[in-house]
Write a protein that holds these residues in place. Structure first.
Motif, PDB file in Angstrom:
ATOM      1  N   ALA A  55      42.605  55.330  30.803  1.00 18.85           N
ATOM      2  CA  ALA A  55      43.910  54.795  31.204  1.00 18.85           C
ATOM      3  C   ALA A  55      43.824  54.010  32.513  1.00 18.85           C
ATOM      4  N   HIS A  96      52.073  51.886  22.044  1.00 18.55           N
ATOM      5  CA  HIS A  96      52.049  53.317  22.364  1.00 18.55           C
ATOM      6  C   HIS A  96      52.977  54.040  21.398  1.00 18.55           C
ATOM      7  N   SER A  99      56.322  55.185  23.478  1.00 21.60           N
ATOM      8  CA  SER A  99      56.992  54.308  24.443  1.00 21.60           C
ATOM      9  C   SER A  99      56.816  52.861  23.998  1.00 21.60           C
ATOM     10  N   ALA A 101      54.994  50.604  25.478  1.00 23.94           N
ATOM     11  CA  ALA A 101      53.822  50.040  26.143  1.00 23.94           C
ATOM     12  C   ALA A 101      52.906  49.422  25.094  1.00 23.94           C
ATOM     13  N   ASN A 148      46.197  50.437  34.416  1.00 27.92           N
ATOM     14  CA  ASN A 148      47.281  51.374  34.720  1.00 27.92           C
ATOM     15  C   ASN A 148      48.244  51.573  33.549  1.00 27.92           C
ATOM     16  N   LEU A 149      47.715  51.849  32.401  1.00 26.18           N
ATOM     17  CA  LEU A 149      48.547  52.066  31.218  1.00 26.18           C
ATOM     18  C   LEU A 149      48.817  53.544  30.992  1.00 26.18           C
ATOM     19  N   ARG A 150      49.860  53.802  30.278  1.00 26.25           N
ATOM     20  CA  ARG A 150      50.222  55.161  29.927  1.00 26.25           C
ATOM     21  C   ARG A 150      49.172  55.738  28.968  1.00 26.25           C
ATOM     22  N   ALA A 151      48.708  56.947  29.246  1.00 26.31           N
ATOM     23  CA  ALA A 151      47.736  57.604  28.368  1.00 26.31           C
ATOM     24  C   ALA A 151      48.409  57.971  27.051  1.00 26.31           C
ATOM     25  N   TYR A 154      47.762  54.568  20.839  1.00 27.26           N
ATOM     26  CA  TYR A 154      48.324  53.238  20.575  1.00 27.26           C
ATOM     27  C   TYR A 154      47.878  52.848  19.172  1.00 27.26           C
TER      28      TYR A 154
END
Length: 164
Positions: A55, A96, A99, A101, A148-151, A154
């Motif tokens: 991430a 994601h 979310s 993302a 800096n992406l949400r874990a 995807y």
């Protein structure tokens, strides 16, 4: 009593004569034509394209998978791949699962990942099923930078179309 015994024996003898006669009066035969036609056809099976990325800030990540094409022997074919469920214009994106993302990715026709695989004459892959009818076609993937992406997971779904 003697008379009854003779009737019984005559009846049995008469029944035996009837049973020995043929049961059908005639028969006929006919020959049945049989033919088979093999039509040109193809099927395609795709293995998943999987990327594993931390991430934290990360450069692009490469992956590879394959398509298995099964056709009538010696059939020319063309394979198109669309932009997927979450495509944004010409960009493919994985989304994601919980979310909004997204991460950009793409699929390529060549190992250096310089020829984007898409739809239409300039972006598809052409081939021939050869004498065995089975061809394995590699698919090269590249996931964009994951800064800096949400874990989490995807996903996307691509539609692969084979024309022959």
């Amino acid at each position: 009593m003697r008379f009854a015994h003779r009737l019984c024996c005559i009846f049995v003898s008469a029944t035996g004569l009837v049973a020995a006669m043929p049961s059908h009066a005639g028969q006929t035969t006919y020959t049945m034509p049989v033919s088979a036609s093999v039509i040109n056809g193809c099927t395609i099976n795709a293995l998943p394209l999987t990327f594993i990325a931390p991430a934290a800030s990360n450069p692009a990540i490469n992956s590879i998978t394959s398509l298995t094409v099964q056709c009538t022997p010696n059939i020319a074919f063309t394979i198109d791949i669309d932009t997927g469920l979450y495509g944004n214009g010409i960009n493919r994106r994985v989304r994601h699962t919980t979310s909004n993302a997204y991460i950009n990715y793409d699929v390529y026709r060549d190992p250096p990942r310089s020829q984007v695989w898409g739809t239409g004459q300039a972006k598809n892959v052409t081939g021939n099923s050869g004498p065995t009818g089975t061809v394995v076609v590699p698919v090269y993937g590249r996931l964009g930078a994951t800064n800096n992406l949400r874990a989490g997971a995807y996903t996307d779904t691509l539609t692969v179309t084979i024309s022959f």
